[in-house]
Design an enzyme around this catalytic site. Sequence first.
Site, PDB file in Angstrom:
ATOM      1  N   ASP A 251      52.317  43.900  76.221  1.00 21.06           N
ATOM      2  CA  ASP A 251      52.285  45.118  75.438  1.00 21.06           C
ATOM      3  C   ASP A 251      51.225  46.016  76.092  1.00 21.06           C
ATOM      4  O   ASP A 251      50.331  45.518  76.764  1.00 21.06           O
ATOM      5  CB  ASP A 251      51.891  44.754  74.007  1.00 21.06           C
ATOM      6  CG  ASP A 251      51.447  45.947  73.206  1.00 21.06           C
ATOM      7  OD1 ASP A 251      52.225  46.908  73.138  1.00 21.06           O
ATOM      8  OD2 ASP A 251      50.335  45.924  72.663  1.00 21.06           O
TER       9      ASP A 251
ATOM     10  N   ASP B 140      49.356  42.634  70.714  1.00 26.92           N
ATOM     11  CA  ASP B 140      48.320  42.679  69.688  1.00 26.92           C
ATOM     12  C   ASP B 140      48.829  43.216  68.358  1.00 26.92           C
ATOM     13  O   ASP B 140      48.235  42.983  67.327  1.00 26.92           O
ATOM     14  CB  ASP B 140      47.160  43.566  70.149  1.00 26.92           C
ATOM     15  CG  ASP B 140      47.554  45.034  70.155  1.00 26.92           C
ATOM     16  OD1 ASP B 140      48.679  45.326  70.592  1.00 26.92           O
ATOM     17  OD2 ASP B 140      46.762  45.869  69.707  1.00 26.92           O
TER      18      ASP B 140
ATOM     19  N   ASP C 181      54.613  43.952  67.858  1.00 29.44           N
ATOM     20  CA  ASP C 181      54.820  42.930  68.877  1.00 29.44           C
ATOM     21  C   ASP C 181      55.248  41.592  68.283  1.00 29.44           C
ATOM     22  O   ASP C 181      55.583  40.657  69.016  1.00 29.44           O
ATOM     23  CB  ASP C 181      53.528  42.694  69.672  1.00 29.44           C
ATOM     24  CG  ASP C 181      53.055  43.952  70.359  1.00 29.44           C
ATOM     25  OD1 ASP C 181      53.920  44.706  70.850  1.00 29.44           O
ATOM     26  OD2 ASP C 181      51.836  44.184  70.400  1.00 29.44           O
TER      27      ASP C 181
END
Length: 674
Positions: free
Chosen positions: A367, A565, A569
């Site tokens: 990410d 995080d 996600d």
Amino acid sequence: MARQPLAGGDDDQGRGRSLHVEPVLVGAGVESRAGAGDISAERSGQSHQHGQDRDLLLAAITWLGLGVALVDAFLLPLPWLLVQGALVLAYLAGGVPAGLVALQQLFRKGRLDIDMLMVVAALAAASVGAALEGAVLLALFSLSGALEHRAMGRARRAVEALMALRPDTALRLRTDGRQEEVAVAALLVGDRLVLRPGARVPVDGQLLEGAGAVDESTITGEAMPVSKAAGDALHEATVNLHGVLVMQVTRDLASSTVARMIALVTEAQAMKAPSERFSEWFGARYTVAVLVGSVLVLAVLLAMGWPFQDAMYRAATVLVAASPCAVVISVPAAILSALAAAARGGVLFKGGAALEMLAEVRAYAFDKTGTLTTGRAEVSELVVLEGDEAGFVALLAGIEAASEHHIAAAVLRAAEARGVVPVAVQEVQAWPSEGITGTDAAGALWAGNMRMAARMGADLTHPALTDLQAGAQTIVYLGRGPLVLGAVAVADTSRATAAAGVAALRNAGVRQIAMMTGDRREVALRIAAELGMRPEEVFAGLMPADKVRLVDDLAKQGRVAFVGDGVNDAGALARADVGIAMGAAGSEVALQAADVALLSDDMARLALAHRLARRTARVIKQNLGFALGAMLVLVVGGLFFNLPLPLAVIGHEGGTLLVVLNGLRLLRDPIRVG
Ligand code: ADP
Ligand code: MG
């Protein structure tokens, strides 16, 4: 004790040899922290210590008895009564505790313990006049049991040590400005605490006043002090180095960092590595087979006309040679050591399965926001199309106040810097990877990216907006229905360690690295360039479901790890073979969905964890190969080559100890850098 006994299971199983070594580093349980005191961790540590001491004492007595018998046999004849007494002592100290535990297992759980094999073998030896050999077996068995126990205890103390670092009391600021000392368990969210220099942070909180540096090595494994300013998060069990700080409690003891770490590890009990399950299964089945096989050997030899004494001796030798102690301990010894080494370096695995899986990972997807970037963004540009700047900022801050996104924090800081008070916004709803909606006194309101704007039917072709879009920054538009009120550009920077981390992963042989972000492609490409990632490795403008789909695609070519995080996600973290969440800074949802928590911000740890996982896989292979091979040699020797019982004993116990020591090498693997 609260839950499971600590690894090694000394309390209900008597000795480390019982081999139910869960990948659980802390067994005292989370609930104990919320309760009256913090004694349970210490208590379990003590009883563990007692178990070790008792094991050593019993081993010493067994050896004493054996020593007397050996002196009599090889040096000078001693009185018969003394020698017999010594042998009985050796059998009692070496065999009775193990035998009792084994019987308990048999009757309570219907499971045949490996301890049973040892005791039966010793008794069989004694019954045919080979009492000395039996005593050697018991002495070596009890010694290696005690040593294993001690060694495994070391692995487990890594996280236990952390629990010991929590202070018992904290200095609370009363409303009248006076300070009072209160028990940490009694702290409430919102309490203000004073941290003196050298004091440990008692629970998670936020720095209100003062500035200083904090040693976070207990949590993140990072040796460098981290400087903190007002507004920054403070983690439990870290140390205030200098300066007097005032902090506000944001999480009570039961939900602070250490408790969350413990929960992460303890909830992973069920997630055993496949190899661990193999060695357990093997131990359970094989033990029965060995016992039956030895009886068969006895029967066959008797049928072949061997004298009873010789047949019994041979059967006992085969029993010892074929006992699978080394096979059963080989895997947990390696996994537990690796989990502990990783935990010390701020990488928490939810169990051995994740560790074993990580060794096979060939592709990493990251990410962007908050993972490859710091997440500490700044509002860098402002375009106001309707009304004045202060009113615009108050509206934007008002709607973002309810969001936990990094962008929201940047907007709120910008408002504070301008001395603007956010307006009240109700009915706030977050739209992952799009933005946020709500209602203020004047009606419905939205803030978000182009996708959100498109959904509202807003037109983004105003020259001031296209100017903003030409840059490589995240843009947040604010609007009412189709009307755009303005926009801000938010600049985020890549983590200092991200470039090195990505490079280290490539060096470690990771073939594919990808960035998956909900942000604009322009921003993603800029960050990618800073990190040495190629444009074709960048996937931007993604919705949470897109991340899941892309991870799915990668998974077709091999094992995939996803590092993230945010709430957006969680799907990808769960879908990936190994989900890795940014621990201390990450959202709760991400932590839940992940298999691994990276408590440190240091991306280089990822490559170290990857290497550790691979080394662990290698050590497990070595251990299993060696243990199975040694067993084969001993069994063949026992069956066909007249292998003497003492040699079988030494080979068996020595092999067991070797695999444990080989596993313990992983404990020294340095995840910790700097
Ligand atoms: P990443 O996948 O890189 O972590 P996100 O999916 O969290 O990024 O966010 C993607 C985009 O969605 C952001 O760049 C932003 O444009 C928009 N967005 C998400 N949450 C918010 C919010 N609270 N306010 C404004 N925009 C947001
Ligand atoms: Mg993110």
